[in-house]
Design a protein around this motif. Structure first.
Motif, PDB file in Angstrom:
ATOM      1  N   ILE A  13     -18.930 -15.766  -3.798  1.00  8.00           N
ATOM      2  CA  ILE A  13     -18.149 -14.612  -4.241  1.00  8.00           C
ATOM      3  C   ILE A  13     -18.057 -13.555  -3.140  1.00  8.00           C
ATOM      4  N   VAL A  14     -19.131 -13.428  -2.364  1.00 10.26           N
ATOM      5  CA  VAL A  14     -19.134 -12.467  -1.258  1.00 10.26           C
ATOM      6  C   VAL A  14     -18.073 -12.840  -0.228  1.00 10.26           C
ATOM      7  N   TYR A  15     -17.971 -14.133   0.064  1.00  9.39           N
ATOM      8  CA  TYR A  15     -16.986 -14.590   1.047  1.00  9.39           C
ATOM      9  C   TYR A  15     -15.559 -14.391   0.527  1.00  9.39           C
ATOM     10  N   VAL A  16     -15.370 -14.621  -0.762  1.00 10.80           N
ATOM     11  CA  VAL A  16     -14.051 -14.378  -1.352  1.00 10.80           C
ATOM     12  C   VAL A  16     -13.706 -12.896  -1.263  1.00 10.80           C
ATOM     13  N   LEU A  17     -14.684 -12.055  -1.531  1.00 15.96           N
ATOM     14  CA  LEU A  17     -14.472 -10.611  -1.457  1.00 15.96           C
ATOM     15  C   LEU A  17     -14.114 -10.185  -0.033  1.00 15.96           C
ATOM     16  N   LEU A  18     -14.814 -10.733   0.961  1.00 13.80           N
ATOM     17  CA  LEU A  18     -14.502 -10.416   2.357  1.00 13.80           C
ATOM     18  C   LEU A  18     -13.075 -10.827   2.710  1.00 13.80           C
ATOM     19  N   LEU A  19     -12.669 -11.991   2.209  1.00 11.53           N
ATOM     20  CA  LEU A  19     -11.316 -12.480   2.477  1.00 11.53           C
ATOM     21  C   LEU A  19     -10.273 -11.556   1.852  1.00 11.53           C
ATOM     22  N   VAL A  20     -10.525 -11.102   0.632  1.00 10.30           N
ATOM     23  CA  VAL A  20      -9.587 -10.202  -0.047  1.00 10.30           C
ATOM     24  C   VAL A  20      -9.484  -8.872   0.691  1.00 10.30           C
ATOM     25  N   VAL A  21     -10.638  -8.327   1.100  1.00 10.42           N
ATOM     26  CA  VAL A  21     -10.650  -7.057   1.844  1.00 10.42           C
ATOM     27  C   VAL A  21      -9.886  -7.199   3.149  1.00 10.42           C
ATOM     28  N   PHE A  22     -10.126  -8.306   3.846  1.00  7.05           N
ATOM     29  CA  PHE A  22      -9.426  -8.532   5.120  1.00  7.05           C
ATOM     30  C   PHE A  22      -7.914  -8.624   4.905  1.00  7.05           C
ATOM     31  N   ALA A  23      -7.498  -9.332   3.859  1.00 10.86           N
ATOM     32  CA  ALA A  23      -6.064  -9.472   3.575  1.00 10.86           C
ATOM     33  C   ALA A  23      -5.430  -8.110   3.304  1.00 10.86           C
ATOM     34  N   LEU A  24      -6.123  -7.259   2.562  1.00 15.13           N
ATOM     35  CA  LEU A  24      -5.607  -5.923   2.274  1.00 15.13           C
ATOM     36  C   LEU A  24      -5.497  -5.084   3.546  1.00 15.13           C
ATOM     37  N   LEU A  25      -6.502  -5.182   4.407  1.00 15.70           N
ATOM     38  CA  LEU A  25      -6.480  -4.424   5.664  1.00 15.70           C
ATOM     39  C   LEU A  25      -5.367  -4.912   6.586  1.00 15.70           C
ATOM     40  N   ALA A  26      -5.193  -6.235   6.665  1.00 14.28           N
ATOM     41  CA  ALA A  26      -4.129  -6.795   7.503  1.00 14.28           C
ATOM     42  C   ALA A  26      -2.760  -6.373   6.983  1.00 14.28           C
ATOM     43  N   ASN A  27      -2.607  -6.343   5.672  1.00 15.77           N
ATOM     44  CA  ASN A  27      -1.332  -5.913   5.090  1.00 15.77           C
ATOM     45  C   ASN A  27      -1.060  -4.441   5.398  1.00 15.77           C
ATOM     46  N   ASP A  28      -2.088  -3.623   5.334  1.00 20.25           N
ATOM     47  CA  ASP A  28      -1.939  -2.207   5.692  1.00 20.25           C
ATOM     48  C   ASP A  28      -1.527  -2.063   7.158  1.00 20.25           C
ATOM     49  N   GLY A  29      -2.177  -2.850   8.035  1.00 22.19           N
ATOM     50  CA  GLY A  29      -1.817  -2.811   9.448  1.00 22.19           C
ATOM     51  C   GLY A  29      -0.387  -3.252   9.692  1.00 22.19           C
ATOM     52  N   MET A  30       0.054  -4.281   8.962  1.00 21.66           N
ATOM     53  CA  MET A  30       1.425  -4.767   9.102  1.00 21.66           C
ATOM     54  C   MET A  30       2.439  -3.696   8.701  1.00 21.66           C
ATOM     55  N   ARG A  31       2.187  -3.046   7.563  1.00 21.56           N
ATOM     56  CA  ARG A  31       3.119  -2.026   7.080  1.00 21.56           C
ATOM     57  C   ARG A  31       3.212  -0.849   8.050  1.00 21.56           C
ATOM     58  N   ARG A  32       2.082  -0.437   8.565  1.00 24.07           N
ATOM     59  CA  ARG A  32       2.090   0.716   9.474  1.00 24.07           C
ATOM     60  C   ARG A  32       2.714   0.351  10.829  1.00 24.07           C
ATOM     61  N   ASN A  33       2.485  -0.869  11.266  1.00 24.77           N
ATOM     62  CA  ASN A  33       3.113  -1.301  12.513  1.00 24.77           C
ATOM     63  C   ASN A  33       4.628  -1.372  12.346  1.00 24.77           C
ATOM     64  N   LYS A  34       5.081  -1.863  11.200  1.00 27.55           N
ATOM     65  CA  LYS A  34       6.514  -1.959  10.921  1.00 27.55           C
ATOM     66  C   LYS A  34       7.165  -0.583  10.902  1.00 27.55           C
ATOM     67  N   SER A  35       6.435   0.414  10.388  1.00 26.26           N
ATOM     68  CA  SER A  35       6.996   1.769  10.286  1.00 26.26           C
ATOM     69  C   SER A  35       7.222   2.406  11.653  1.00 26.26           C
ATOM     70  N   ARG A  36       6.540   1.911  12.671  1.00 25.10           N
ATOM     71  CA  ARG A  36       6.706   2.475  14.018  1.00 25.10           C
ATOM     72  C   ARG A  36       8.053   2.102  14.627  1.00 25.10           C
ATOM     73  N   TYR A  37       8.704   1.108  14.086  1.00 27.47           N
ATOM     74  CA  TYR A  37      10.008   0.688  14.605  1.00 27.47           C
ATOM     75  C   TYR A  37      11.167   1.238  13.779  1.00 27.47           C
ATOM     76  N   ALA A  38      10.846   2.114  12.832  1.00 26.11           N
ATOM     77  CA  ALA A  38      11.890   2.701  11.990  1.00 26.11           C
ATOM     78  C   ALA A  38      11.570   4.174  11.757  1.00 26.11           C
ATOM     79  N   GLY A  39      12.568   4.938  11.352  1.00 25.84           N
ATOM     80  CA  GLY A  39      12.336   6.337  11.013  1.00 25.84           C
ATOM     81  C   GLY A  39      12.085   7.211  12.227  1.00 25.84           C
TER      82      GLY A  39
END
Length: 517
Positions: A379-405
């Motif tokens: 369960i700990v490993y699943v939790l780490l994977l979920v946290v990482f996915a959320l962080l990567a998604n946040d990084g993707m969204r913020r990186n995308k915003s740098r090319y717009a607006g």
């Protein structure tokens, strides 16, 4: 027998390394590198991106000596050359050689930097496996680096900060190899990468200083059998040599820039104590509203603080070396913030090299937990994977915003046309070696790099003064390139804008009037 075999190769280093590499490649796609890599430098800090590109372009076009770097802005030698030095130009020189072989392309520069970033993160991953207990924990910490919006954007985009951090990780890996195998060669390689990191970004020196302090403390106060690295005199030699080279490079930069009376890079400090109260609160406001979220996800930063505080209460249950790092590395981070506080108003990338502090905190925390039974639950490993996915998604969204607006508005409105104007220049008979005055452009090299011309911008030349116009024309400027036609209403601009040469989108070009005094 079959199950045992499967278990062994799944847990093998080559398999975990393969999975890690595939994950890194997948993140590159997720972050849209397949599209942004072929685009011109843009978004925030075009200024800094095009400084490195301009040096690379000059190395490429003119086959310059490594120790004689130039930029396209003619700020040197009173306005007749671009001779100026800053960070150790090993990346710029190497990419220029690649361009001479493959042809110029910004994607190859980005790919070269990406390979450096991957090398650093991958070796960090390999180093952390025995420290944290397994590849999943090591991979989580290592990949945290690649979820930072700052690192995602600036890492491959021509700035030295990402590679400097990667070189630090490589230096750690070989330092750790010395600890495991006691081979002196590992220390020489480690020292070489510390040299590269510090000479391309001085703020990366945090862990270099911390490790040096610890090795000296060991020799002075800790018995041989309790030492971690147990340095002898010969083990200090690679790092003394590295320090001497760092000092030499900085001496040479000062000499070279003084000789040519030019400096494209500020290499001093902008400390917190040399600032007005109003400016202090302005910087704090900028960090709070923008850059705090761009360093890492705020939730991760708050969690890291809690982890650090927790480990301080457990400091007696970890090794003295880890306890030392737990205290000294955050202090080093605080010192960096204090010494360069003013740059945080707009230069968020200065924080990239301090990602090493976050890595240290999480590595010590995971090392502390690795023997805890609950820590190995699936369960700990699943939790780490979920946290990482959320962080990567946040990084993707913020990186995308740098090319717009608003972050990319200036480039789209004023600079983008310059990246495609070369065919028009040929049609208008503007030669590659014709110098230009390119305004308005407060950056050092941006517009000059985009149009691939030497010349002058508002940096280093005050074009509100008639004398400066006359001087630059006397020094060879032939054309006036305007990227914002509203300035044509200024009397001084009209005075020196001669025959109209041509228009492309928002760009208008004039011959400069060679007016006698």
């Amino acid at each position: 027998m079959i199950n045992t075999g499967k278990k062994s190769w799944i847990k093998s280093k080559w398999f975990s390394g393969l999975v890690f590499s595939l994950l890194f490649a997948g993140l590159c796609w997720f972050y849209n590198y397949n599209e942004t890599f072929v685009q011109s430098p843009q978004s925030v800090h075009i200024w800094r991106q095009t400084n490195g590109l301009s040096i690379t372009q000059m190395y490429y076009l003119h086959n310059l000596n490594f120790f004689h770097p130039e930029i396209q802005n003619q700020i040197g030698d009173g306005g007749i050359s671009g001779k100026s030095a800053g960070e150790f130009p090993v990346i710029y020189f190497a990419v220029a050689k690649i361009w001479q072989f493959l042809g110029k392309s910004e994607w190859s520069f980005r790919l070269f930097q990406l390979l450096i970033l991957f090398s650093g993160i991958f070796l960090l991953f390999l180093m952390l496996i025995p420290i944290t207990g397994n590849a999943i924990r090591a991979g989580f910490i290592s990949m945290l680096v690649f979820t930072s919006p700052m690192f995602i954007f600036y890492g491959p985009n021509f700035l030295p900060d990402g590679p400097a951090l990667a070189f630090i990780f490589i230096a750690w890996f070989f330092f750790y190899q010395f600890y495991k195998k006691r081979k002196n060669l590992s220390l020489w390689i480690s020292a070489a990468f510390f040299f590269l990191a510090i000479t391309i970004k001085i703020t990366s020196a945090t862990s270099f200083i911390a490790l040096g302090m610890w090795c000296v403390i060991e020799n002075l106060f800790i018995k041989d059998e309790k030492r971690v690295f147990n340095f002898r005199l010969k083990h200090y030699i690679p790092f003394i040599f590295s320090i001497l080279l760092i000092v030499f490079w900085n001496y040479y930069v000062n000499y070279y820039n003084d000789l040519h009376k030019a400096d494209y890079s500020f290499r001093g400090i902008w400390p917190i104590w040399d600032i007005t109260k109003a400016k202090f609160y302005h910087v704090i406001n900028m960090v709070d509203k923008i850059y705090f979220r761009e360093f890492f996800s705020p939730l991760l930063q708050y969690t890291t603080m809690l982890v650090w505080i927790f480990m301080l209460f457990k400091i007696n249950k970890i090794t003295p070396f880890f306890g030392f790092l737990l205290i000294v590395m955050p202090i080093g981070f605080a010192v960096i913030l204090a010494l360069w506080f003013q740059v945080l108003e707009g230069h968020d990338y200065y924080l990239i090299t301090q990602i090493q502090v976050l890595v240290i905190v999480w590595a010590i925390f995971f090392s502390y937990l690795k023997e805890k039974k609950l820590w190995s639950h699936p369960i700990v490993y699943v939790l780490l994977l979920v946290v990482f996915a959320l962080l990567a998604n946040d990084g993707m969204r913020r990186n995308k915003s740098r090319y717009a607006g608003w972050m990319n508005e200036g480039y789209k409105m004023h600079m983008e046309a310059l990246t495609k104007i070369e065919s028009n220049f040929k049609e208008w008979n503007i030669k590659p070696d014709d110098k230009v005055i390119s305004i308005p452009d407060l950056s050092i090299n941006a517009s000059l790099y985009y149009m691939n011309r030497k010349g002058y911008t508002d940096f280093g030349s005050d074009f509100s003064e008639e004398e400066i116009f006359r001087l630059r024309i006397s020094q060879g400027a032939k054309y006036l390139v305007i990227n914002d036609t509203t300035i044509l209403g200024r009397p001084l601009i009209r005075k020196f804008a001669g025959d109209f040469v041509g228009r492309y989108r928002n760009i208008e070009v004039f011959k400069l009037k060679n007016m006698s005094y």
